[in-house]
Design an enzyme around this catalytic site. Sequence first.
Site, PDB file in Angstrom:
ATOM      1  N   ASP A   1       4.226   0.516   4.485  1.00 22.10           N
ATOM      2  CA  ASP A   1       2.987   0.056   5.113  1.00 22.10           C
ATOM      3  C   ASP A   1       2.426  -1.028   4.197  1.00 22.10           C
ATOM      4  OD1 ASP A   1       0.581  -0.452   6.281  1.00 22.10           O
ATOM      5  OD2 ASP A   1      -0.207   1.599   6.159  1.00 22.10           O
TER       6      ASP A   1
ATOM      7  N   GLN B   1       0.799  -1.240   0.000  1.00 19.80           N
ATOM      8  CA  GLN B   1       0.000   0.000   0.000  1.00 19.80           C
ATOM      9  C   GLN B   1       0.830   1.287   0.000  1.00 19.80           C
ATOM     10  OE1 GLN B   1      -3.788   0.351   2.488  1.00 19.80           O
ATOM     11  NE2 GLN B   1      -2.452   1.757   3.580  1.00 19.80           N
TER      12      GLN B   1
ATOM     13  N   ARG C   1      -5.581   9.883   7.773  1.00 25.29           N
ATOM     14  CA  ARG C   1      -6.252   8.789   7.086  1.00 25.29           C
ATOM     15  C   ARG C   1      -6.108   9.055   5.592  1.00 25.29           C
ATOM     16  NH1 ARG C   1      -9.334   5.316  10.616  1.00 25.29           N
ATOM     17  NH2 ARG C   1      -8.745   3.959   8.893  1.00 25.29           N
ATOM     18  N   SER C   2      -6.418   8.032   4.790  1.00 19.09           N
ATOM     19  CA  SER C   2      -6.277   8.241   3.334  1.00 19.09           C
ATOM     20  C   SER C   2      -7.290   9.272   2.824  1.00 19.09           C
ATOM     21  CB  SER C   2      -6.410   6.923   2.585  1.00 19.09           C
ATOM     22  OG  SER C   2      -7.596   6.264   2.964  1.00 19.09           O
TER      23      SER C   2
ATOM     24  N   LYS D   1       2.655  10.841  10.529  1.00 19.25           N
ATOM     25  CA  LYS D   1       2.504  10.229   9.207  1.00 19.25           C
ATOM     26  C   LYS D   1       1.387  10.986   8.509  1.00 19.25           C
ATOM     27  CE  LYS D   1       1.712   5.688   7.128  1.00 19.25           C
ATOM     28  NZ  LYS D   1       0.614   4.707   7.082  1.00 19.25           N
TER      29      LYS D   1
ATOM     30  N   GLU E   1       4.959  -1.178   8.713  1.00 20.44           N
ATOM     31  CA  GLU E   1       3.633  -1.096   9.328  1.00 20.44           C
ATOM     32  C   GLU E   1       2.756  -2.243   8.822  1.00 20.44           C
ATOM     33  OE1 GLU E   1       1.979   2.889   9.007  1.00 20.44           O
ATOM     34  OE2 GLU E   1      -0.062   2.082   8.919  1.00 20.44           O
TER      35      GLU E   1
ATOM     36  N   ASP F   1      -1.064  -0.850  12.968  1.00 23.66           N
ATOM     37  CA  ASP F   1      -2.113   0.122  12.644  1.00 23.66           C
ATOM     38  C   ASP F   1      -3.455  -0.600  12.786  1.00 23.66           C
ATOM     39  OD1 ASP F   1      -3.910   1.882  11.505  1.00 23.66           O
ATOM     40  OD2 ASP F   1      -3.074   1.803   9.497  1.00 23.66           O
TER      41      ASP F   1
ATOM     42  N   LYS G   1      -4.601   6.876  15.361  1.00 25.33           N
ATOM     43  CA  LYS G   1      -5.592   7.560  14.530  1.00 25.33           C
ATOM     44  C   LYS G   1      -6.809   7.758  15.436  1.00 25.33           C
ATOM     45  CE  LYS G   1      -4.355   5.346  10.094  1.00 25.33           C
ATOM     46  NZ  LYS G   1      -4.600   4.121   9.285  1.00 25.33           N
TER      47      LYS G   1
ATOM     48  N   GLU H   1      -3.258   9.449  -1.174  1.00 26.22           N
ATOM     49  CA  GLU H   1      -2.496  10.283  -0.237  1.00 26.22           C
ATOM     50  C   GLU H   1      -1.428  11.116  -0.933  1.00 26.22           C
ATOM     51  OE1 GLU H   1      -1.017   7.628   2.767  1.00 26.22           O
ATOM     52  OE2 GLU H   1      -3.026   7.211   3.553  1.00 26.22           O
TER      53      GLU H   1
HETATM   54  P1  PGA Z   1      -6.678   4.223   5.728  1.00 27.54           P
HETATM   55  O1  PGA Z   1      -5.252   3.575   5.916  1.00 27.54           O
HETATM   56  O2  PGA Z   1      -6.979   4.129   4.269  1.00 27.54           O
HETATM   57  O3  PGA Z   1      -7.550   3.309   6.536  1.00 27.54           O
HETATM   58  O4  PGA Z   1      -6.633   5.601   6.239  1.00 27.54           O
HETATM   59  C1  PGA Z   1      -4.075   4.247   5.860  1.00 27.54           C
HETATM   60  C2  PGA Z   1      -3.080   3.357   6.502  1.00 27.54           C
HETATM   61  O5  PGA Z   1      -3.238   2.123   6.412  1.00 27.54           O
HETATM   62  O6  PGA Z   1      -2.164   3.812   7.148  1.00 27.54           O
HETATM   63 ZN    ZN Z   2      -1.615   1.512   7.814  1.00 27.29          ZN
END
Ligand code: PGA
Ligand code: ZN
Length: 431
Positions: free
Chosen positions: A251, A171, A376-377, A398, A296, A322, A347, A215
Site C-alpha cells: 500500500d 506505508q 483502519r490503522s 485486510k 494499493e 482506497d 472501509k 498496525e
Molecule cells: P488509515 O489507512 O490510516 O487511513 O486507516 C490505512 C490504509 O491506507 O489502508
Molecule cells: Zn490504504
Amino acid sequence: MSSEEGDKHKIERMDVSTVIEDITARKIFNSRGEETLEVDVTTLAGFGRASAPAGASKGKAEVISYPQGIVDRAIENVANLVAPELIGRNADEQEEIDLLLHEIDGTADFRNLGGNAAYAVSLGTADAAAASHGMSLFEYLAGYFANEIPNPLGNVIGGGKHAHGKTPDIQEFLVLPLKANSFSEAAKANASFHRKVGSFLRKADKSFTNGRGDEGAWAPNIGNEEALEIMSKACEVVSKETGVDCRVGLDIAASSLWSSKEKCYVYPRDRVKRDSEDQIDFISQLVERYNLAYIEDPFHEQDFRSFAQLTKMTGKCLVCGDDLFATNMERLGHGIELGAANAAIIKTNQVGTLTDAWKTTKLAQKAGYTTIMSHRSGETTDTHIAHLSIALHCPIIKTGVIGGTRISKINELIRTEEMLGERAKMATLRL
Ligand code: PGA
Ligand code: ZN
C-alpha cells in the site's frame, strides 16, 4: 382497512423482539489511545455494540468523522438526535435506519452527526438485530449459505504515516497467502511470515529494537527496496516451510507522498522525487520484479488516469483503490468508467453506514472488481469487519497480522470457520 387497522396489522406482523428500546453512546479509546465512540443498541430480545475505527492516512473524499473534530459532540448527537428517532423502530429495517441517519444529518458527508456516530449506530443496530434473532452477524446479514472465508492480507513492514523516524516511505509491505486450505492455515502462514521478517530485520538493521507501527507491522530503519528484498526472501522461505504460497503486496498510500506544489511524489527516506510518469514506471517495475500480487493507492487520490494506465499494464496484479474511491459509489462509478483499477478497499466508516458500504461493494463486484474488507490503522477490538467480509462476499480481508486489535478479527474468522465446519470454503482469487 382504516389506517389505524393497517398500523395494528403491521405491528402484529412485526417481530417485536427486534424493536429498539434504547441507544446509548460512550467515549472509549482506540489502539492509538485516541478517543472514539462506542454505541450500545438494546432491543427487546437482544443487545448490540459497535465502536468506530480511525484512519491516519485518510482520503479527502471520506465523510467527516466527528463534528468539528470533537468526539463528545458525536456522543451528544447520538443521545439528542439519533436515539429519540430510532427508539421504537425495528432494528431489522437496516436500510430505513441508515436512510434516517442521513436525514437526521442532512449533509452529504455526515458533518453534522459525525460519520463515526453514523457508523457505530448503523453497525450497532445490525449487531443488535442479529443478537435478537440468535444469529451471528454474518449469517443475519447474508443468510445460511454465506460460507466463503476471506484470504487475510496482512501488514508486515510499515512506514509512511503509520510509523515515524527513518522507516520506509511506502506505508505498508503486505503478505497475501494464496491457496491455503483453510483460514487458520493462512493466518498461521502470515504469523510465521511476520516472525521470519522480524528475524531478517534484526540482521539488516543493527538499530532495530522490534519497534512496530500502528498496525503491528515492523517499523525498521531501512529503505523501500531493502524492505522489498526482505519480503521476497521471506516469501521463499515461508512458502517452503508452510506449503502456503505467500505473495507480496504494497500500500503506497501515495496521497501522503504527493506534493501538489511540486507536482511530484516525494520519497524523503529514499531521497527521490518522482513525477507521475516516473511513478508509473517505478510501480510497474516493482510489480514485475517482486511478482507483486497487490498494489494499493499507487497514485494520489485524484489521479484516476495513472491508475487506469497502470491497471492496463499490470496483468493479473490487483490494482486497488482506497483513498481513490473512499468507499464512495460516485467515485467508484467514475473509476469503473475509466478502468482505473480492478480492486477496491471497503472501509465502512469512510462512507458512514452499512447500507452505503453494501451498495458500493455490490457496484464494485458487478464491475468485476475484487473487494477487500479493511480495518483502519486506529482500531478497537471490535470484530464486525470479520463478519462483514463474509456477509459482503469480499474474498480478501485486510486486517494486519499481529496485535490485539488485529488478532481480534483474525480469531473471529477462525471461530467462524470452525462454526461453519464442512460448509466453510476459502474464497478463490484470480491471481
Ligand atoms: P488509515 O489507512 O490510516 O487511513 O486507516 C490505512 C490504509 O491506507 O489502508
Ligand atoms: Zn490504504
